[in-house]
Design a protein around this motif. Structure first.
Motif, PDB file in Angstrom:
ATOM      1  N   ARG A   1     -20.715  37.213 -12.634  1.00 18.89           N
ATOM      2  CA  ARG A   1     -19.431  37.554 -13.258  1.00 18.89           C
ATOM      3  C   ARG A   1     -18.420  36.483 -12.874  1.00 18.89           C
ATOM      4  NH1 ARG A   1     -15.773  41.554  -9.757  1.00 18.89           N
ATOM      5  NH2 ARG A   1     -16.550  41.121  -7.663  1.00 18.89           N
TER       6      ARG A   1
ATOM      7  N   ILE B   1     -14.382  35.527 -12.338  1.00 21.24           N
ATOM      8  CA  ILE B   1     -13.006  35.973 -12.121  1.00 21.24           C
ATOM      9  C   ILE B   1     -12.104  34.744 -12.248  1.00 21.24           C
ATOM     10  CG2 ILE B   1     -11.385  36.969 -10.450  1.00 21.24           C
ATOM     11  CD1 ILE B   1     -13.766  38.390  -9.154  1.00 21.24           C
TER      12      ILE B   1
ATOM     13  N   THR C   1     -20.784  36.315  -7.840  1.00 24.52           N
ATOM     14  CA  THR C   1     -19.366  36.288  -8.220  1.00 24.52           C
ATOM     15  C   THR C   1     -18.863  34.854  -8.143  1.00 24.52           C
ATOM     16  OG1 THR C   1     -18.971  38.531  -7.399  1.00 24.52           O
ATOM     17  CG2 THR C   1     -17.046  37.122  -7.681  1.00 24.52           C
TER      18      THR C   1
ATOM     19  N   VAL D   1     -15.362  32.577  -8.738  1.00 23.84           N
ATOM     20  CA  VAL D   1     -13.910  32.714  -8.869  1.00 23.84           C
ATOM     21  C   VAL D   1     -13.301  31.341  -9.154  1.00 23.84           C
ATOM     22  CG1 VAL D   1     -11.819  33.679  -7.859  1.00 23.84           C
ATOM     23  CG2 VAL D   1     -14.059  34.503  -7.098  1.00 23.84           C
TER      24      VAL D   1
END
Length: 251
Positions: free
Chosen positions: A59, A61, A201, A203
């Protein structure tokens, strides 16, 4: 099941990779942007296989921090995953790579056709000049530039020494510096055959713009502080997480 998934993944990689490299060699006379699409397609396919065969998802961010103009991607380097996924997440880009990688049969030859910025570490006197020349050329063609400021892969929970190359290039080429943190190494350890399922994750931080009154050292420290702070926030979730980060997350 983990072993079977990985065996299927590696079998498919072994089948499709020669086809893509053949396409690169056949397409060598084509414009560099066209050749680049072939290399990006290979990276996107491997990322798809990792997601759907191995179960290694991700994912993002901070996608809103991807600026519209070409920029320098200043990313954490923990595994092989980010060398693939960055090509899917960001606009077309080239990597800063060691020149000796180009000598590797087939892989290096294919890499050479995707317009990397190559560094000869034994020729430090001319390294910065050559990097600037190549970087200027890539920027003129609309490419982003990906740099791993630590220079080599580091274990999760460990910070390497951040070198000044990314920030120096951002200053000299007048390009924004975009910091990127991720925890891929917690699922794909360095030089590991087995990749583990889970959710990585990644970012993306606000771009750091060059300023006349801020040198490469300060830009590097700013990027480093942001990346390492995010690493502590997203770390401790994968099977190869650093014990301290796992303990902090479960506390």
């Amino acid at each position: 099941m983990l072993l079977i998934r990985n065996l299927i993944y590696w079998l498919l990689v072994a089948i499709v990779t020669p086809l893509f490299f053949l396409g690169l060699f056949i397409g060598a006379p084509l414009p560099r942007r066209t050749r680049h699409v072939i290399g990006e397609s290979w990276a996107r396919l491997l990322t798809w296989l990792l997601w759907h065969v191995v179960g290694l998802r991700y994912r993002v961010i901070g996608a809103e921090n991807i600026v519209k103009e070409p920029a320098i991607i200043c990313a954490k380097h923990q595994s092989g995953w980010e060398t693939l996924a960055l090509q899917e997440i960001f606009p077309s880009q080239v990597f800063v790579a060691k020149k000796e990688l180009l000598w590797i049969p087939f892989f290096g030859w294919g890499l050479a056709l995707t317009n990397p910025i190559t560094i000869n570490r034994s020729d430090r006197a001319n390294a910065n000049r050559l990097m600037l020349e190549q970087g200027t050329n890539r920027k003129q063609h609309g490419f982003w530039i990906s740099v791993f400021p630590e220079g080599t892969r580091t274990r999760p929970g460990v910070a390497g020494k951040y070198k000044l190359g990314a920030a120096r290039m951002a200053k000299q080429l007048d390009m924004p510096l975009v910091p990127v943190a991720h925890n891929a190494g917690e699922f794909w350890p360095r030089n590991a055959f087995l990749k583990h399922p889970g959710e990585i994750t990644l970012v993306i931080g606000p771009a750091i713009y060059p300023r006349d009154d801020v040198g490469p050292e300060a830009m590097t420290r700013q990027a480093e502080a942001w990346i390492e702070a995010r690493q502590r926030e997203i770390g401790g979730v994968g099977p190869f997480a650093h014990p301290d980060e796992r303990k902090a997350r479960t506390a």
